[in-house]
Design a protein around this motif. Structure first.
Motif, PDB file in Angstrom:
ATOM      1  N   ARG A 420       0.831  -1.215   0.000  1.00  0.00           N
ATOM      2  CA  ARG A 420       0.000   0.000   0.000  1.00  0.00           C
ATOM      3  C   ARG A 420       0.859   1.257   0.000  1.00  0.00           C
ATOM      4  N   LEU A 421       1.918   1.227   0.798  1.00  0.00           N
ATOM      5  CA  LEU A 421       2.803   2.383   0.895  1.00  0.00           C
ATOM      6  C   LEU A 421       3.428   2.710  -0.459  1.00  0.00           C
ATOM      7  N   PHE A 422       3.934   1.684  -1.137  1.00  0.00           N
ATOM      8  CA  PHE A 422       4.645   1.943  -2.392  1.00  0.00           C
ATOM      9  C   PHE A 422       3.689   2.112  -3.571  1.00  0.00           C
ATOM     10  N   GLU A 423       2.482   1.578  -3.480  1.00  0.00           N
ATOM     11  CA  GLU A 423       1.470   1.895  -4.480  1.00  0.00           C
ATOM     12  C   GLU A 423       1.158   3.385  -4.444  1.00  0.00           C
ATOM     13  N   ALA A 424       1.030   3.927  -3.227  1.00  0.00           N
ATOM     14  CA  ALA A 424       0.756   5.361  -3.101  1.00  0.00           C
ATOM     15  C   ALA A 424       1.928   6.187  -3.617  1.00  0.00           C
ATOM     16  N   TRP A 425       3.150   5.735  -3.343  1.00  0.00           N
ATOM     17  CA  TRP A 425       4.331   6.487  -3.763  1.00  0.00           C
ATOM     18  C   TRP A 425       4.470   6.502  -5.287  1.00  0.00           C
ATOM     19  N   LEU A 426       4.225   5.333  -5.919  1.00  0.00           N
ATOM     20  CA  LEU A 426       4.393   5.247  -7.372  1.00  0.00           C
ATOM     21  C   LEU A 426       3.169   5.772  -8.116  1.00  0.00           C
ATOM     22  N   VAL A 517       7.120   9.573   2.634  1.00  0.00           N
ATOM     23  CA  VAL A 517       6.419  10.301   3.698  1.00  0.00           C
ATOM     24  C   VAL A 517       5.588  11.408   3.070  1.00  0.00           C
ATOM     25  N   CYS A 518       4.333  11.516   3.521  1.00  0.00           N
ATOM     26  CA  CYS A 518       3.474  12.623   3.107  1.00  0.00           C
ATOM     27  C   CYS A 518       3.069  13.420   4.338  1.00  0.00           C
ATOM     28  N   VAL A 519       3.274  14.726   4.282  1.00  0.00           N
ATOM     29  CA  VAL A 519       2.975  15.610   5.406  1.00  0.00           C
ATOM     30  C   VAL A 519       1.827  16.534   5.010  1.00  0.00           C
ATOM     31  N   ALA A 520       0.851  16.665   5.908  1.00  0.00           N
ATOM     32  CA  ALA A 520      -0.272  17.578   5.681  1.00  0.00           C
ATOM     33  C   ALA A 520      -0.192  18.750   6.662  1.00  0.00           C
ATOM     34  N   TRP A 521      -0.733  19.900   6.258  1.00  0.00           N
ATOM     35  CA  TRP A 521      -0.779  21.078   7.136  1.00  0.00           C
ATOM     36  C   TRP A 521      -1.941  21.982   6.691  1.00  0.00           C
ATOM     37  N   PRO A 522      -2.418  22.827   7.584  1.00  0.00           N
ATOM     38  CA  PRO A 522      -3.539  23.712   7.225  1.00  0.00           C
ATOM     39  C   PRO A 522      -3.052  24.928   6.453  1.00  0.00           C
ATOM     40  N   ASP A 523      -3.851  25.318   5.467  1.00  0.00           N
ATOM     41  CA  ASP A 523      -3.568  26.532   4.705  1.00  0.00           C
ATOM     42  C   ASP A 523      -4.902  27.240   4.495  1.00  0.00           C
ATOM     43  N   PRO A 549       2.965  26.773   9.482  1.00  0.00           N
ATOM     44  CA  PRO A 549       1.664  26.167   9.771  1.00  0.00           C
ATOM     45  C   PRO A 549       1.425  26.021  11.267  1.00  0.00           C
ATOM     46  N   ASP A 550       0.154  26.104  11.636  1.00  0.00           N
ATOM     47  CA  ASP A 550      -0.229  25.971  13.035  1.00  0.00           C
ATOM     48  C   ASP A 550       0.039  24.552  13.535  1.00  0.00           C
ATOM     49  N   TRP A 551      -0.118  23.580  12.647  1.00  0.00           N
ATOM     50  CA  TRP A 551       0.173  22.179  12.971  1.00  0.00           C
ATOM     51  C   TRP A 551       0.576  21.454  11.694  1.00  0.00           C
ATOM     52  N   TYR A 552       1.159  20.294  11.851  1.00  0.00           N
ATOM     53  CA  TYR A 552       1.449  19.438  10.698  1.00  0.00           C
ATOM     54  C   TYR A 552       1.199  17.985  11.101  1.00  0.00           C
ATOM     55  N   TYR A 553       0.812  17.196  10.110  1.00  0.00           N
ATOM     56  CA  TYR A 553       0.454  15.788  10.345  1.00  0.00           C
ATOM     57  C   TYR A 553       1.320  14.922   9.432  1.00  0.00           C
ATOM     58  N   PRO A 554       2.167  14.039  10.007  1.00  0.00           N
ATOM     59  CA  PRO A 554       3.208  13.374   9.205  1.00  0.00           C
ATOM     60  C   PRO A 554       2.795  12.085   8.492  1.00  0.00           C
ATOM     61  N   ASN A 555       1.496  11.808   8.361  1.00  0.00           N
ATOM     62  CA  ASN A 555       1.098  10.583   7.652  1.00  0.00           C
ATOM     63  C   ASN A 555      -0.167  10.848   6.846  1.00  0.00           C
ATOM     64  N   ALA A 556      -0.129  11.884   6.034  1.00  0.00           N
ATOM     65  CA  ALA A 556      -1.272  12.207   5.184  1.00  0.00           C
ATOM     66  C   ALA A 556      -1.557  11.039   4.240  1.00  0.00           C
ATOM     67  N   GLY A 557      -2.808  10.657   4.134  1.00  0.00           N
ATOM     68  CA  GLY A 557      -3.183   9.502   3.326  1.00  0.00           C
ATOM     69  C   GLY A 557      -3.212   8.217   4.111  1.00  0.00           C
ATOM     70  N   GLN A 586     -10.373   8.021   8.882  1.00  0.00           N
ATOM     71  CA  GLN A 586      -9.084   7.346   8.696  1.00  0.00           C
ATOM     72  C   GLN A 586      -7.977   8.081   9.441  1.00  0.00           C
ATOM     73  N   THR A 587      -7.990   9.409   9.367  1.00  0.00           N
ATOM     74  CA  THR A 587      -6.953  10.181  10.045  1.00  0.00           C
ATOM     75  C   THR A 587      -7.065  10.027  11.552  1.00  0.00           C
ATOM     76  N   LYS A 588      -8.275  10.085  12.076  1.00  0.00           N
ATOM     77  CA  LYS A 588      -8.464   9.913  13.520  1.00  0.00           C
ATOM     78  C   LYS A 588      -7.983   8.534  13.981  1.00  0.00           C
ATOM     79  N   VAL A 589      -8.299   7.510  13.201  1.00  0.00           N
ATOM     80  CA  VAL A 589      -7.854   6.156  13.554  1.00  0.00           C
ATOM     81  C   VAL A 589      -6.338   6.089  13.586  1.00  0.00           C
ATOM     82  N   GLU A 590      -5.694   6.687  12.574  1.00  0.00           N
ATOM     83  CA  GLU A 590      -4.235   6.627  12.513  1.00  0.00           C
ATOM     84  C   GLU A 590      -3.601   7.403  13.654  1.00  0.00           C
ATOM     85  N   ILE A 591      -4.144   8.566  13.976  1.00  0.00           N
ATOM     86  CA  ILE A 591      -3.571   9.366  15.062  1.00  0.00           C
ATOM     87  C   ILE A 591      -3.678   8.620  16.384  1.00  0.00           C
ATOM     88  N   PHE A 592      -4.854   8.050  16.665  1.00  0.00           N
ATOM     89  CA  PHE A 592      -4.988   7.325  17.932  1.00  0.00           C
ATOM     90  C   PHE A 592      -4.089   6.100  17.961  1.00  0.00           C
TER      91      PHE A 592
END
Length: 882
Positions: A420-426, A517-523, A549-557, A586-592
């Protein structure tokens, strides 16, 4: 090995003409070095098999004749094959018109040497064997099952059990055509990998002849024999499709007959080529050691995965059945059309099929939210990958035990997560094109990990082999420790890599990895993301943000196979407030999941973890609530007696809103999420809060069901029976036994077995456990029977004592090859005294098998982690009790 040595009749290959036999009084054939665990040489290659088997499932033995065409590349003094518990009556080498008897040299680990007085010359030859073999009830090799006073025979050959049914070159690299003929008692049916081409009655036998197969490895050969029922599913785009079950049960397969076509069509679309074999039969097997097995053209399953009551089936049953069917059908391309050459690449089969099943399920049944489940499962897999005994995805194979151990969480779960990780990358389309190229290049042959990475690299023009290899060839998952720095309009993230490990772990540090690695942040009102490949122990990521950014999330997707840790301030914003509220499920599940992992590493304090757990308990999605409940179970085991009542009040407060909205039983047309969450909530309320109302409901429901089995929905039965048993008396025990023996569906039968294992009263639980040695409980049911007792120290103590007392009898029923997994029975302990008991019990030489050392070490490490976890949670207990 029970191979009877032949009286050796030999003649020189050079001197014999015709099929003369010359008796040799004192043969001096050379001794061979024979070990069935050693990889076979490529000097002798099988090119075709002809199997003729006489199988009467009511008998304890069967007869076999096997012919193997071989090509010898260079002169050799002998030939090594595999054969386990085969009693040979004849074994010869045929070259043209010359027939030379072989001297049999049984070796270690079911290897069999065939030696001759004269060397075997290069060229084409044929090996011929005639033998008898046992047809017992341990579900490996070719075995038998009694169902409703009728006998059946089925197969399970993966990984090393084809040798129990016929002498063979039992390695996956050897793919050859098979011709199969099966003789059965008149009136019975026989099935094999290919379509039947003829059937005739000879005396008291019906003789079935099957079409020549496409090239197969031995472990994918399969048979089914007995008074079987067939449900015709018609054609799926030209492929004949049938469901096969024991007598009178095929009609329960209608749901899977109706729904398998969409799964197969989805797969053929993805792979860009049609189903690669002549037919598709799926078989419901009453006693099956695996969940399912991808045999070419004759896929075998536990009955619970195929036989579903069309008027009374649960969402969970549908999900499991569809997921496993998708998994097995994905193997038709990955594993069957292209086969791994050796077991170190088993992840190519299992990781790929696990990844593909979730992908297919998301497409055909989106309401099941399999992508959310993917995120949830990664946490469990990374936990397994953090053990000191964790192996790389590509495992080195030193002995037969390593082969069996290769089929585990790493091959299946980590393999799927890395894909899954490398499918997303490619990119999904690029990744798919690489898969198609790999299959086209190696179809009907074998392919290695290197071959797949080469194809993916060619279509993507990215360093796939190097990056993906960092995940495949070393154990562990990365922990990315990240900190943010803002200078003017420039935002930089500093990243340090290490191996994620729980606190107190003695596992080796590994790494670094090349991590997409994919990083998300608010804009403003949007959320932006930036993806890159992080290499080396330290790295920097420059975010193309217009301001700090006010925050960043290091596992976008949420596809990352890693754990992450950030500055406290950033972590707090991800866990609390407006940021968390705006995230999708999905994001909430991953963060917890990540916060829970940080708590296991003790990077954050217990009070902070427990605060997040309370927050999750207020969510509504099934996955988030289930994660919170898992945490509550962990706390429950850390609560001392003087704080038990206070904790029960807290648990009741957290669970009551969910219990109120879900109720005890399903309602017509309710959402999938409610149906899947209800059992978790009701069970938690019963065990964590001792809610008497639940016990009353469960007991009344069980009594109603035992009087009229069609009066209660199956998902309610599966919930009520174990809960009623917990506080039940002897009068209810007999009802459970009667349900096991007369259950209308496999799902009901398993629910009753779970119920038998859920009695708390010591004598009733022992009575239930002793049923394992009766015909009512099959070897496949062992964990369904003993598993419920693991949840409580008081019941696990009874199970452990029973296990020790009856160890030899347990082994006799499940078979020697299952012994290496038995140390996991000790996983119910969480004390130093229990750890010592497990270590001492399995230290006895008579209880040790190859591969068991790894499983024992894993169990002991799990007990160590459990003890540390209890101490950690106890330290934050007051914060949640307030």
């Amino acid at each position: 090995m029970k191979i009877r040595m032949l009286t050796v009749l030999c003649c020189s290959l050079a001197a014999c003409g015709g099929k003369q036999r010359v008796e040799v009084a004192a043969p001096t054939a050379p001794a061979l070095s024979v070990d069935g665990n050693a990889r076979l040489s490529d000097n002798v290659v099988p090119t075709a098999y002809r199997l003729a088997l006489d199988i009467d499932p009511s008998k304890e033995t069967f007869l076999g004749t096997t012919e193997i065409d071989i090509t010898v590349k260079a002169q050799t003094p002998g030939i090594i094959v595999h054969a386990e518990d085969l009693k040979m009556s004849n074994a010869v080498l045929v070259t043209g018109d010359v027939e030379v008897p072989a001297e049999l040299q049984p070796g270690e680990n079911n290897g069999l040497g065939l030696s001759f007085l004269a060397p075997v010359a290069p060229g084409k030859h044929t090996l011929k064997f005639t033998y008898t073999a046992g047809l017992d009830e341990v579900p490996t090799g070719l075995y038998r099952v009694n169902e409703a006073d009728a006998w059946y025979a089925f197969t399970q050959f993966e990984p090393l059990e084809a040798r129990q049914a016929f002498p063979s070159f039992d390695e996956p690299k050897f793919k050859t055509p098979f011709d199969v003929t099966i003789r059965v008692p008149a009136g019975q049916l026989a099935f094999a990998n290919t379509p039947e081409v003829s059937r005739e009655t000879v005396g008291d036998r019906d003789v079935f002849t099957f079409a020549t197969s496409k090239p197969l490895p031995t472990y994918l050969v399969a048979f089914a024999v007995g008074p079987l029922d067939v449900l015709d599913g018609g054609d799926i785009d030209g492929t004949p499709f049938r469901l096969i079950a024991t007598k009178g049960n095929a009609a329960l397969g209608q749901f899977m007959v109706d729904n398998t076509p969409i799964l197969l069509r989805t797969l053929t679309e993805y792979f860009g080529q049609p189903y690669p074999y002549e037919k598709l039969d799926v078989v419901a097997v009453p006693n099956f050691s695996a969940g399912a097995m991808e045999n070419v053209g004759l896929v075998t399953f536990r009955e619970t995965l195929l036989l579903l009551d069309p008027k009374n089936m649960s969402v969970q049953e549908k999900r499991s059945a569809m997921s496993v069917m998708a998994h097995e059908l994905a193997h038709m391309w990955f594993g069957n059309l292209v086969t791994l050459p050796w077991w170190e690449d088993i992840w190519l089969n299992e990781g790929f099929a696990t990844w593909m099943a979730a992908r297919v399920l998301a497409q055909v049944m989106p309401e099941l939210e399999s992508r959310v489940d993917n995120v949830d499962s990664v946490g469990w897999v990374i936990g397994a990958d953090s053990r000191a005994q964790a192996r790389p995805i590509r495992q080195k194979i030193a002995h037969g035990g390593d082969i069996y151990n290769a089929f585990g969480a790493i091959a299946y779960g980590k393999g799927a997560a890395v894909l899954r990780l490398f499918e997303a990358w490619l990119g999904e389309d690029v990744f798919r094109d690489g898969v198609r190229a790999y299959l086209a290049k190696h179809q009907h042959g074998t392919g290695t990990t290197e071959s797949l990475l080469e194809s993916l690299g060619e279509v993507s023009d990215k360093p796939v082999a190097r990056a993906m290899g960092s995940f495949l060839d070393q154990p562990g998952a990365p922990l990315l420790t990240i900190s943010k720095a803002c200078t003017g309009d420039k935002t930089t993230l500093s990243v340090e890599q290490s191996r994620y490990l729980p606190a107190g772990s003695e596992a080796d540090q590994t790494g670094p990895w090349e991590v997409p690695v994919c990083v998300a942040w608010p804009d403003g009102r949007e959320t932006k993301s930036h993806c890159t490949l992080v290499s080396g122990k330290t790295a920097t990521i420059e975010l193309p943000a217009t301001k700090c950014p006010d925050w960043y999330y290091p596992n976008a997707g949420q596809v990352g196979y890693y754990r992450w840790s950030t500055e406290d301030a950033n972590l707090a914003k991800l866990m609390d407030g407006r940021a968390f509220a705006g995230f999708d499920t999905q994001t909430k599940v991953e963060i917890f999941s990540n916060v829970e992992a940080l708590s296991r590493a003790e990077v954050i304090g217990a009070d902070r973890y427990l605060a997040m757990l309370v927050k999750m308990s207020g969510e509504s999605h099934r996955t988030l609530v289930r994660e919170a409940i898992r945490g509550l179970y962990g706390i429950d085991k850390a609560v001392p007696a003087d704080k038990r009542a206070a904790f029960q009040r807290v648990a009741a407060k957290l669970l009551k809103p969910h219990l109120s909205r879900l109720g005890f039983e399903p309602t017509a047309g309710e959402a999938v999420d409610r149906s899947l969450l209800r059992p978790t909530v009701v069970e938690a309320a019963a065990f964590l809060t001792q809610d008497a109302a639940i016990t009353t409901w469960a007991t009344a429901t069980t009594e109603r069901f035992s009087k009229q089995m069609d009066s209660v929905p199956v998902e309610t039965v599966r919930l009520a029976l174990p809960l009623a048993a917990w506080n039940a008396e002897a009068s209810l025990w007999l009802s459970y036994k009667l349900i096991v023996d007369s259950a209308p569906t496999p799902a009901i039968r398993v629910a009753a077995i779970n119920g038998l294992g859920s009695f708390r009263e010591p004598q009733l639980l022992k009575r239930s456990l002793d049923m394992f040695f009766t015909t009512s409980i099959r070897s496949q049911d062992m964990w369904s029977l003993i598993g419920p007792s693991f949840e409580r120290d008081e019941t696990f103590a009874i199970t452990w004592a029973w296990f020790k007392e009856n160890f030899e009898q347990i082994v006799e029923k499940i078979g020697n090859k299952s012994v290496p997994r038995l140390p996991s029975v000790g996983s119910g302990f969480c004390t130093p005294e229990g750890r010592k008991e497990v270590a001492d019990f399995f230290a006895e030489p008579g209880r040790q098998k190859p591969g068991q050392d790894q499983n024992l070490a894993n169990t002991l490490e799990g007990i160590d982690q459990c003890m540390r976890r209890r101490a950690y949670l106890a330290g934050g207990l007051d914060s949640i009790l307030k």
